[in-house]
Design an enzyme around this catalytic site. Structure first.
Site, PDB file in Angstrom:
ATOM      1  N   LYS A  14       0.846  -1.203   0.000  1.00 52.19           N
ATOM      2  CA  LYS A  14       0.000   0.000   0.000  1.00 52.19           C
ATOM      3  C   LYS A  14       0.881   1.252   0.000  1.00 52.19           C
ATOM      4  CE  LYS A  14      -3.869  -2.476   1.908  1.00 52.19           C
ATOM      5  NZ  LYS A  14      -4.552  -3.052   3.047  1.00 52.19           N
ATOM      6  N   GLN A  58      -5.249  -1.938   9.143  1.00 51.10           N
ATOM      7  CA  GLN A  58      -5.052  -3.252   8.528  1.00 51.10           C
ATOM      8  C   GLN A  58      -5.679  -4.335   9.410  1.00 51.10           C
ATOM      9  OE1 GLN A  58      -3.509  -3.724   5.446  1.00 51.10           O
ATOM     10  NE2 GLN A  58      -4.230  -5.805   5.661  1.00 51.10           N
ATOM     11  N   ASP A  67     -11.520   2.273   2.879  1.00 51.98           N
ATOM     12  CA  ASP A  67     -11.852   0.852   2.705  1.00 51.98           C
ATOM     13  C   ASP A  67     -13.359   0.671   2.478  1.00 51.98           C
ATOM     14  OD1 ASP A  67      -9.775  -0.966   2.670  1.00 51.98           O
ATOM     15  OD2 ASP A  67      -9.555  -1.027   4.850  1.00 51.98           O
TER      16      ASP A  67
END
Ligand code: NDP
Length: 286
Positions: A54, A98, A121
């Site tokens: 990322k 995460q 997200d």
């Protein structure tokens, strides 16, 4: 093999070129770069690889990025305080925690704490709700990536029988919703589905996200179907494999995504896209 391979690596690379161009223009217009902050708690090796990718993705397209590596014993209060700080930081447009988190931390509470405007997200309940009603800023990255793969491959969804195997909040459910919004006739299957093969064989477009290596075999697929394999499973020899038995299914499908090199590369690309969308929203004062 008769199926055409949907090359997720190539499609992802061309999407990233476009995101980098748009970012360059954004910086010229607004005088600042989109910023993504990623929080990782603990030492999970797979999560560390995802976080590194990322960060690399951000560098590739010209974003600012920061990675917060917190120890395994981070408390709920410490994690909440960091999220609050990033929520209030105007240079941060996307915040991602995460998953999975260590067991003593509640991922639902953490997701709910992230500002919906920075929830790149698209896991926050207000963003999930907006997807249900079709009025969204962000789409969850993996299903959004699948939609781009279908579009770029010229596959029309309207009126097609679409079957999604798997009903998780991050893949199966939003995937079904996006196919529905694209006018597919959608069926969702799960572990309690009776006679799964009978349902999967009806699919013109079959999306599989269950986490079981090589589970979908050619006898479960209609000849000529488009088969999208979201699964990522490690074989005993360490090799990555999907949920679809590629060798047999690629003989009868019209299009198929490989693993690796299919859906996987699109997920981070869609995260970058969402961060740029968020930064544009901030620039417009939304
Ligand atoms: P989850 O474990 O959260 O969900 C799995 C789903 O599959 C559940 O709904 C479950 O049903 C269903 N399922 C399990 N076994 C069967 C079966 N035998 N028949 C029918 N349905 C079944 O997984 P995720 O959605 O998070 O991930 C799915 C896969 O996709 C994994 O391999 C994961 O690694 C991969 N993945 C890949 C990404 C990428 O970037 N390419 C991103 C995210 C995930 P039930 O609800 O009834 O238990």
């Amino acid at each position: 093999m008769s199926a055409k391979i949907i090359d997720g690596k190539a499609i992802s690379a061309s999407c990233r070129v476009k995101i980098a161009e748009d970012t360059e223009n954004f910086k010229k217009t607004h005088g600042f770069a989109p910023g993504l902050s990623v929080i990782i708690v603990g030492e999970d090796p797979a999560s560390k690889v995802y976080v590194r990718n990322k960060k690399l993705g951000c560098e590739q397209v010209g974003f600012n990025s920061s990675v917060y590596e917190l120890p395994e014993n981070t408390t709920r209060e410490e994690l909440n305080a960091l999220i609050d700080k990033l929520n209030a930081d105007d240079s941060v447009h996307g915040i991602l925690v995460q998953l999975p988190l260590p067991k003593h931390l509640d991922s639902e509470e953490v997701i709910a704490r992230i500002s919906p405007k920075k929830d790149v997200d698209a896991f926050h309940e207000s963003n999930v709700g907006r997807i249900m009603i079709g009025n969204y800023s962000f789409l969850p990255c993996t299903p959004a990536g699948v939609m781009v793969l279908l579009k770029e491959s010229g596959i029309d969804i309207s009126g097609k029988e679409c079957v999604v195997v798997g009903r998780s909040n991050i893949v199966g459910k939003p995937m079904a919703m996006l196919l529905l919004q694209a006018n597919g006739t959608v069926t969702i299957c799960h572990s309690r589905t009776k006679d799964l093969s009978e349902v999967t064989r009806r699919a013109d477009i079959l999306v599989v996200a269950i986490g079981k290596a090589d589970f979908i075999t050619a006898d479960m697929v209609k000849p000529g179907a488009v088969v999208i394999d979201v699964g990522m499973n490690r074989r005993a020899d360490g090799k990555l494999t999907g949920d679809v038995d590629f060798a047999s299914v690629s003989e009868i499908a019209s299009y198929i995504t490989p693993v690796p090199g299919g859906v996987g590369p699109m997920t981070i690309t869609m995260l970058l896209q969402n961060t740029l969308i968020s930064a544009e929203g901030f620039a417009k004062g939304k």
